[in-house]
Design a protein around this motif. Structure first.
Motif, PDB file in Angstrom:
ATOM      1  N   ALA A   1       0.818  -1.220   0.000  1.00  0.00           N
ATOM      2  CA  ALA A   1       0.000   0.000   0.000  1.00  0.00           C
ATOM      3  C   ALA A   1       0.849   1.265   0.000  1.00  0.00           C
ATOM      4  CB  ALA A   1      -0.949   0.000   1.201  1.00  0.00           C
ATOM      5  N   LEU A   2       2.009   1.212   0.646  1.00  0.00           N
ATOM      6  CA  LEU A   2       2.903   2.372   0.685  1.00  0.00           C
ATOM      7  C   LEU A   2       3.926   2.352  -0.461  1.00  0.00           C
ATOM      8  CD1 LEU A   2       3.606   2.662   4.525  1.00  0.00           C
ATOM      9  CD2 LEU A   2       1.997   3.997   3.135  1.00  0.00           C
ATOM     10  N   ALA A   3       3.842   1.330  -1.318  1.00  0.00           N
ATOM     11  CA  ALA A   3       4.756   1.180  -2.462  1.00  0.00           C
ATOM     12  C   ALA A   3       6.212   1.265  -2.004  1.00  0.00           C
ATOM     13  CB  ALA A   3       4.441   2.207  -3.539  1.00  0.00           C
ATOM     14  N   LEU A   4       6.540   0.523  -0.969  1.00  0.00           N
ATOM     15  CA  LEU A   4       7.888   0.584  -0.413  1.00  0.00           C
ATOM     16  C   LEU A   4       8.927  -0.033  -1.351  1.00  0.00           C
ATOM     17  CD1 LEU A   4       7.186  -0.130   3.354  1.00  0.00           C
ATOM     18  CD2 LEU A   4       7.493   2.071   2.201  1.00  0.00           C
ATOM     19  N   SER A   5       8.497  -0.844  -2.295  1.00  0.00           N
ATOM     20  CA  SER A   5       9.443  -1.401  -3.266  1.00  0.00           C
ATOM     21  C   SER A   5       9.963  -0.322  -4.217  1.00  0.00           C
ATOM     22  CB  SER A   5       8.790  -2.535  -4.055  1.00  0.00           C
ATOM     23  OG  SER A   5       7.650  -2.058  -4.742  1.00  0.00           O
ATOM     24  N   GLU A   6       9.319   0.846  -4.204  1.00  0.00           N
ATOM     25  CA  GLU A   6       9.721   1.952  -5.082  1.00  0.00           C
ATOM     26  C   GLU A   6      10.651   2.962  -4.413  1.00  0.00           C
ATOM     27  OE1 GLU A   6       6.135   3.757  -6.537  1.00  0.00           O
ATOM     28  OE2 GLU A   6       5.295   1.834  -7.173  1.00  0.00           O
ATOM     29  N   VAL A   7      11.080   2.696  -3.194  1.00  0.00           N
ATOM     30  CA  VAL A   7      11.884   3.693  -2.474  1.00  0.00           C
ATOM     31  C   VAL A   7      13.346   3.695  -2.898  1.00  0.00           C
ATOM     32  CG1 VAL A   7      10.350   3.674  -0.466  1.00  0.00           C
ATOM     33  CG2 VAL A   7      12.396   2.247  -0.459  1.00  0.00           C
ATOM     34  N   GLY A   8      13.747   2.757  -3.705  1.00  0.00           N
ATOM     35  CA  GLY A   8      15.121   2.727  -4.206  1.00  0.00           C
ATOM     36  C   GLY A   8      15.925   1.596  -3.608  1.00  0.00           C
ATOM     37  N   ASN A   9      16.774   1.020  -4.427  1.00  0.00           N
ATOM     38  CA  ASN A   9      17.578  -0.131  -4.003  1.00  0.00           C
ATOM     39  C   ASN A   9      18.719   0.245  -3.071  1.00  0.00           C
ATOM     40  OD1 ASN A   9      16.003  -1.889  -5.505  1.00  0.00           O
ATOM     41  ND2 ASN A   9      17.267  -1.655  -7.330  1.00  0.00           N
ATOM     42  N   ASP A  10      19.150   1.500  -3.123  1.00  0.00           N
ATOM     43  CA  ASP A  10      20.279   1.915  -2.297  1.00  0.00           C
ATOM     44  C   ASP A  10      19.874   2.393  -0.906  1.00  0.00           C
ATOM     45  OD1 ASP A  10      22.039   1.354  -4.360  1.00  0.00           O
ATOM     46  OD2 ASP A  10      21.878   3.373  -5.197  1.00  0.00           O
ATOM     47  N   ARG A  11      18.591   2.583  -0.692  1.00  0.00           N
ATOM     48  CA  ARG A  11      18.106   3.101   0.592  1.00  0.00           C
ATOM     49  C   ARG A  11      17.998   1.963   1.609  1.00  0.00           C
ATOM     50  NH1 ARG A  11      15.247   7.619   1.525  1.00  0.00           N
ATOM     51  NH2 ARG A  11      14.629   7.764  -0.653  1.00  0.00           N
ATOM     52  N   LYS A  12      18.444   2.224   2.829  1.00  0.00           N
ATOM     53  CA  LYS A  12      18.212   1.274   3.922  1.00  0.00           C
ATOM     54  C   LYS A  12      16.759   1.432   4.343  1.00  0.00           C
ATOM     55  CE  LYS A  12      22.907   1.518   5.717  1.00  0.00           C
ATOM     56  NZ  LYS A  12      23.745   1.950   6.836  1.00  0.00           N
ATOM     57  N   MET A  13      16.006   0.329   4.327  1.00  0.00           N
ATOM     58  CA  MET A  13      14.590   0.393   4.659  1.00  0.00           C
ATOM     59  C   MET A  13      14.245  -0.739   5.618  1.00  0.00           C
ATOM     60  SD  MET A  13      10.940  -0.293   3.214  1.00  0.00           S
ATOM     61  CE  MET A  13      11.498  -1.749   2.521  1.00  0.00           C
ATOM     62  N   PHE A  14      13.468  -0.395   6.646  1.00  0.00           N
ATOM     63  CA  PHE A  14      13.079  -1.363   7.659  1.00  0.00           C
ATOM     64  C   PHE A  14      11.586  -1.206   7.927  1.00  0.00           C
ATOM     65  CE2 PHE A  14      17.381   0.061   8.237  1.00  0.00           C
ATOM     66  CZ  PHE A  14      18.100  -1.125   8.304  1.00  0.00           C
ATOM     67  N   LEU A  15      10.883  -2.322   7.986  1.00  0.00           N
ATOM     68  CA  LEU A  15       9.445  -2.331   8.265  1.00  0.00           C
ATOM     69  C   LEU A  15       9.227  -3.246   9.462  1.00  0.00           C
ATOM     70  CD1 LEU A  15       6.486  -1.697   7.570  1.00  0.00           C
ATOM     71  CD2 LEU A  15       6.608  -3.459   5.802  1.00  0.00           C
ATOM     72  N   PHE A  16       8.754  -2.658  10.552  1.00  0.00           N
ATOM     73  CA  PHE A  16       8.541  -3.397  11.794  1.00  0.00           C
ATOM     74  C   PHE A  16       7.057  -3.571  12.063  1.00  0.00           C
ATOM     75  CE2 PHE A  16      12.674  -1.403  12.623  1.00  0.00           C
ATOM     76  CZ  PHE A  16      13.395  -2.453  13.171  1.00  0.00           C
ATOM     77  N   GLY A  17       6.655  -4.773  12.402  1.00  0.00           N
ATOM     78  CA  GLY A  17       5.311  -5.016  12.921  1.00  0.00           C
ATOM     79  C   GLY A  17       5.342  -4.828  14.418  1.00  0.00           C
ATOM     80  N   THR A  18       4.463  -3.971  14.943  1.00  0.00           N
ATOM     81  CA  THR A  18       4.494  -3.664  16.374  1.00  0.00           C
ATOM     82  C   THR A  18       3.106  -3.776  16.995  1.00  0.00           C
ATOM     83  OG1 THR A  18       4.141  -1.303  16.010  1.00  0.00           O
ATOM     84  CG2 THR A  18       6.413  -2.064  16.098  1.00  0.00           C
ATOM     85  N   GLN A  19       3.120  -3.841  18.292  1.00  0.00           N
ATOM     86  CA  GLN A  19       1.881  -3.796  19.073  1.00  0.00           C
ATOM     87  C   GLN A  19       2.244  -3.367  20.478  1.00  0.00           C
ATOM     88  OE1 GLN A  19       1.062  -7.977  18.574  1.00  0.00           O
ATOM     89  NE2 GLN A  19       1.303  -8.330  20.751  1.00  0.00           N
ATOM     90  N   VAL A  20       1.301  -2.770  21.151  1.00  0.00           N
ATOM     91  CA  VAL A  20       1.508  -2.332  22.522  1.00  0.00           C
ATOM     92  C   VAL A  20       0.772  -3.302  23.432  1.00  0.00           C
ATOM     93  CG1 VAL A  20       1.141  -0.439  24.147  1.00  0.00           C
ATOM     94  CG2 VAL A  20       1.709   0.060  21.777  1.00  0.00           C
ATOM     95  N   THR A  21       1.356  -3.564  24.578  1.00  0.00           N
ATOM     96  CA  THR A  21       0.693  -4.448  25.530  1.00  0.00           C
ATOM     97  C   THR A  21      -0.580  -3.788  26.037  1.00  0.00           C
ATOM     98  OG1 THR A  21       1.976  -3.535  27.344  1.00  0.00           O
ATOM     99  CG2 THR A  21       2.855  -5.502  26.258  1.00  0.00           C
ATOM    100  N   GLU A  22      -1.464  -4.587  26.616  1.00  0.00           N
ATOM    101  CA  GLU A  22      -2.760  -4.075  27.061  1.00  0.00           C
ATOM    102  C   GLU A  22      -2.652  -2.896  28.003  1.00  0.00           C
ATOM    103  OE1 GLU A  22      -6.033  -6.446  28.481  1.00  0.00           O
ATOM    104  OE2 GLU A  22      -5.573  -7.942  26.955  1.00  0.00           O
TER     105      GLU A  22
END
Length: 96
Positions: A51-72
């Motif tokens: 949805a964010l088209a992160l594959s288009e951000v460039g091959n030379d860019r360091k990119m990290f995608l974290f799945g997160t959640q907060v405890t109750e």
């Protein structure tokens, strides 16, 4: 879950702004947090990546995608968040 549906509807706008921001500096690292991963209606990491088209951000860019959640109760910091904090500190040191 109306708030998640609203969040989903805002992804095109988020994509537009994200690409405007990162377009000015192609070497700037990108860190994206996909919050609410504990909720059934949450977008999966791959859906957010697409949805964010992160594959288009460039091959030379360091990119990290974290799945997160907060405890109750919000008092405990998940280990992924500590890892992300350490990564961001490392990336910030590299940029300077």
């Amino acid at each position: 879950m109306e708030f998640l549906e609203t969040d989903h509807n805002r992804l095109p706008e988020a994509k537009k702004h994200l690409h405007q921001l990162i377009g000015t500096n192609p070497m700037l690292p990108l860190v994206v947090f996909a919050n609410k991963q504990d909720l059934e209606a949450a977008y999966h990491i791959t859906d957010i990546h697409d949805a964010l088209a992160l594959s288009e951000v460039g091959n030379d860019r360091k990119m990290f995608l974290f799945g997160t959640q907060v405890t109750e109760n919000g008092s405990e910091i998940p280990s992924i968040m500590q890892d992300a904090k350490d990564l961001i500190a490392h990336l910030a040191a590299d940029v300077q």
